[in-house]
Design an enzyme around this catalytic site. Structure first.
Site, PDB file in Angstrom:
ATOM      1  N   LEU A  40       4.440   0.936   1.281  1.00  0.00           N
ATOM      2  CA  LEU A  40       4.513   0.164   0.040  1.00  0.00           C
ATOM      3  C   LEU A  40       5.627   0.616  -0.899  1.00  0.00           C
ATOM      4  CD1 LEU A  40       0.665  -0.045  -0.635  1.00  0.00           C
ATOM      5  CD2 LEU A  40       2.125  -1.697   0.552  1.00  0.00           C
ATOM      6  N   HIS A  44       5.524  -4.620  -3.566  1.00  0.00           N
ATOM      7  CA  HIS A  44       4.099  -4.768  -3.234  1.00  0.00           C
ATOM      8  C   HIS A  44       3.230  -4.450  -4.459  1.00  0.00           C
ATOM      9  CE1 HIS A  44       5.778  -3.373   0.819  1.00  0.00           C
ATOM     10  NE2 HIS A  44       5.237  -4.539   1.125  1.00  0.00           N
TER      11      HIS A  44
END
Ligand code: AMP
Length: 292
Positions: A40, A44
């Site tokens: 991530l 995100h």
């Protein structure tokens, strides 16, 4: 003071998800879902923060979905960091993270796929056969399992966002699909888990994608409506950086049909895909004609 950050609960099976989601509904709480493939970054996390602003609870999913990778693509080397990701999800406001095994999502005998027609055609749909079928299938499964009020996706994957909007509408899933702006590095490069593959030299050359797109966006804003001229402008930095172009196209922002001229009524979208070494990157921007 900021509330303390707690590590999200990790769910591994559909039954655990159903328990969690049913319990939430019984308590009258709303749910935002953020599907990801993990590793991530701030792009995100922006989806999770927005989910938290819109709903009582945020669930993230981390699943490197094999059915959306072609046989020669990067499935086996796709970057992973589940423990780091869990901490980031917690800090961004997610309460649970669903990270199933591929054999849980696609058990022996699995044979049901979702195909979205028009908006899956052209662009990445042509270059990555089967990709959007894999995306549409896994996203439909996740939406059916969680039954969230809202699901958030990035404009970074613009064609994917249109595919998911279409399936949500067509299958009457009763979920609001929210598209969120692309988060970029300070120099303009769109954040992507795949940026980690780039050598220092390719990282510099990768800037040509956003540079070309921004030039197209500025020209449209200044009144250039001719798509061929816009594309030529966008190609210049890519050619100078000697990246291997996959496509650079201007499409209708909603239907993704090809455009030859921008109009004020119909916003356009410039979309690019290019290879830096063996790494394929994509990016896109809105094209709005002056005064549009
Ligand atoms: P991925 O893990 O690449 O499948 O992405 C999961 C979700 O995050 C998708 O909805 C993507 O469109 C979104 N996303 C990825 N990169 C960005 C970014 N730079 N800005 C905003 N959203 C992003």
């Amino acid at each position: 003071m900021e509330p303390p950050v707690t590590t999200p609960r990790l769910l591994k099976t559909p039954d655990e998800v159903r328990w969690f989601a049913n319990d939430l509904r019984r308590r009258g709480q709303t749910l935002a879902l953020v599907p990801t493939m993990g590793f991530l970054h701030d792009g995100h996390l922006s989806l999770m923060r927005e989910g938290r602003a819109r709903c009582d609870v945020v669930a993230a999913t981390i699943f490197v979905n094999p059915t959306q990778f072609g046989p020669t693509e990067d499935l086996s080397r796709y970057p992973r960091d589940l423990s780091g990701d869990l901490a980031k999800c917690g800090a961004a406001g997610a309460t649970v993270v669903y990270s199933p095994e591929p054999s849980t999502v696609y058990p022996q005998g699995f044979q049901t796929y979702v195909t979205v027609e028009q908006v899956s055609q052209g662009l990445c749909g042509d270059r990555r056969p089967g990709h959007f079928r894999g995306v549409a299938t896994v996203v439909t499964k996740l939406l059916a399992l969680f039954r969230p009020d809202v699901a958030l996706f990035g404009e970074k994957d613009y064609q994917q966002l249109q595919v998911i909007k279409a399936l949500g509408r067509d299958l009457e899933l009763g979920v609001e699909i929210v598209g969120m702006p692309t988060i970029r590095e300070a120099d303009g490069l769109a954040m992507s888990s795949r940026n980690t593959y780039l050598s220092a030299d390719d990282r510099v050359r990768a800037l040509s994608l956003s540079k070309g797109l921004f030039a197209m966006q500025a020209a449209a804003k200044a009144g250039e409506a001719d798509v061929a001229k816009l594309v030529a402008l966008g190609l210049a930095p890519l050619t100078a950086a000697q990246v291997k172009l996959d496509y650079l196209e201007v499409r209708d922002a909603t239907t993704l049909e090809p455009l030859t001229t921008l109009t004020k009524e119909k916003p356009g979208r410039a979309l690019v895909a290019a290879f830096l070494g063996t790494t394929r990157l994509i990016d896109n921007v809105a094209l709005t004609l002056a005064g549009g």
